[in-house]
Design a protein around this motif. Structure first.
Motif, PDB file in Angstrom:
ATOM      1  N   LEU A 191       4.150   3.465   2.981  1.00  0.00           N
ATOM      2  CA  LEU A 191       3.971   2.258   3.796  1.00  0.00           C
ATOM      3  C   LEU A 191       2.494   2.046   4.118  1.00  0.00           C
ATOM      4  O   LEU A 191       2.013   0.916   4.146  1.00  0.00           O
ATOM      5  N   ASN A 192       1.768   3.124   4.345  1.00  0.00           N
ATOM      6  CA  ASN A 192       0.324   3.054   4.565  1.00  0.00           C
ATOM      7  C   ASN A 192      -0.361   2.508   3.314  1.00  0.00           C
ATOM      8  O   ASN A 192      -1.179   1.593   3.392  1.00  0.00           O
ATOM      9  N   ASP A 193      -0.016   3.053   2.170  1.00  0.00           N
ATOM     10  CA  ASP A 193      -0.688   2.697   0.922  1.00  0.00           C
ATOM     11  C   ASP A 193      -0.461   1.245   0.512  1.00  0.00           C
ATOM     12  O   ASP A 193      -1.317   0.653  -0.150  1.00  0.00           O
ATOM     13  N   CYS A 194       0.668   0.658   0.897  1.00  0.00           N
ATOM     14  CA  CYS A 194       0.928  -0.743   0.542  1.00  0.00           C
ATOM     15  C   CYS A 194       0.593  -1.690   1.690  1.00  0.00           C
ATOM     16  O   CYS A 194       0.888  -2.879   1.620  1.00  0.00           O
ATOM     17  N   SER A 195      -0.034  -1.162   2.739  1.00  0.00           N
ATOM     18  CA  SER A 195      -0.385  -1.977   3.920  1.00  0.00           C
ATOM     19  C   SER A 195       0.815  -2.770   4.408  1.00  0.00           C
ATOM     20  O   SER A 195       0.761  -3.984   4.610  1.00  0.00           O
ATOM     21  N   ALA A 196       1.927  -2.078   4.599  1.00  0.00           N
ATOM     22  CA  ALA A 196       3.161  -2.747   5.011  1.00  0.00           C
ATOM     23  C   ALA A 196       2.953  -3.534   6.302  1.00  0.00           C
ATOM     24  O   ALA A 196       2.260  -3.093   7.221  1.00  0.00           O
ATOM     25  N   MET A 197       3.543  -4.727   6.352  1.00  0.00           N
ATOM     26  CA  MET A 197       3.531  -5.539   7.564  1.00  0.00           C
ATOM     27  C   MET A 197       4.412  -4.824   8.580  1.00  0.00           C
ATOM     28  O   MET A 197       5.559  -4.491   8.282  1.00  0.00           O
ATOM     29  N   THR A 198       3.884  -4.579   9.787  1.00  0.00           N
ATOM     30  CA  THR A 198       4.555  -3.686  10.735  1.00  0.00           C
ATOM     31  C   THR A 198       4.531  -4.234  12.158  1.00  0.00           C
ATOM     32  O   THR A 198       3.528  -4.754  12.618  1.00  0.00           O
ATOM     33  N   ASP A 214       7.794  -3.856   3.142  1.00  0.00           N
ATOM     34  CA  ASP A 214       6.919  -3.410   2.061  1.00  0.00           C
ATOM     35  C   ASP A 214       6.339  -4.547   1.233  1.00  0.00           C
ATOM     36  O   ASP A 214       5.204  -4.488   0.803  1.00  0.00           O
ATOM     37  N   LYS A 215       7.102  -5.590   0.989  1.00  0.00           N
ATOM     38  CA  LYS A 215       6.613  -6.744   0.228  1.00  0.00           C
ATOM     39  C   LYS A 215       6.690  -7.935   1.160  1.00  0.00           C
ATOM     40  O   LYS A 215       7.767  -8.347   1.554  1.00  0.00           O
ATOM     41  N   TYR A 216       5.550  -8.472   1.515  1.00  0.00           N
ATOM     42  CA  TYR A 216       5.527  -9.505   2.542  1.00  0.00           C
ATOM     43  C   TYR A 216       4.865 -10.773   2.019  1.00  0.00           C
ATOM     44  O   TYR A 216       4.204 -10.779   0.991  1.00  0.00           O
ATOM     45  N   GLY A 274      13.233  -3.404   4.416  1.00  0.00           N
ATOM     46  CA  GLY A 274      12.787  -3.076   5.760  1.00  0.00           C
ATOM     47  C   GLY A 274      12.796  -1.572   5.946  1.00  0.00           C
ATOM     48  O   GLY A 274      13.631  -0.863   5.373  1.00  0.00           O
ATOM     49  N   TYR A 275      11.869  -1.084   6.731  1.00  0.00           N
ATOM     50  CA  TYR A 275      11.740   0.346   6.988  1.00  0.00           C
ATOM     51  C   TYR A 275      11.638   0.568   8.491  1.00  0.00           C
ATOM     52  O   TYR A 275      10.858  -0.106   9.165  1.00  0.00           O
ATOM     53  N   VAL A 276      12.409   1.517   9.006  1.00  0.00           N
ATOM     54  CA  VAL A 276      12.398   1.831  10.428  1.00  0.00           C
ATOM     55  C   VAL A 276      11.856   3.241  10.626  1.00  0.00           C
ATOM     56  O   VAL A 276      12.384   4.208  10.069  1.00  0.00           O
TER      57      VAL A 276
END
Length: 107
Positions: A15-22, A75-77, A45-47
């Motif tokens: 999630l860090n590497d793909c700059s996930a929207m959080t 992950d894909k935003y 979505g990731y929790v």
């Protein structure tokens, strides 16, 4: 809607590497809306619970999240995170690391 529970350092690093929207503190009832509004085709979505983030990133004291806090990532935003009250996961982790002096993904 696919929601994945983050429990490992490897998952958090992805999630860090793909700059996930959080979103820090997003409630479960809003996961679907966040995915619909901000997720690109095929997004998941990731929790991550606060307790997991604290353990992986060695967060302590006032830097630590409440154990039961929900941190929701996509992950894909599409679109701009700031317009929906989100941040990039790598920004969150970098800020936490700067405050604690511990960088979980530096080799």
């Amino acid at each position: 809607m696919e929601i994945i529970k983050v429990e490992t350092k490897e998952q958090l690093k992805a999630l860090n590497d793909c700059s996930a929207m959080t979103w820090e503190g997003l409630i479960e009832e809003d996961f679907g809306a966040a995915l619909d509004m901000c997720g690109a085709e095929g997004a998941k979505g990731y929790v991550t619970k606060g307790k997991v983030m604290n353990e992986i990133c060695h967060l302590t004291g006032s830097n630590a999240y409440p154990d039961d806090l929900t941190i929701f990532s996509i992950d894909k935003y599409k679109g701009l995170a700031i317009m929906v009250g989100a941040r990039w996961m790598d920004d969150i982790l970098s800020s936490n690391a700067d405050r604690e002096g511990y960088y979980p993904f530096k080799e």
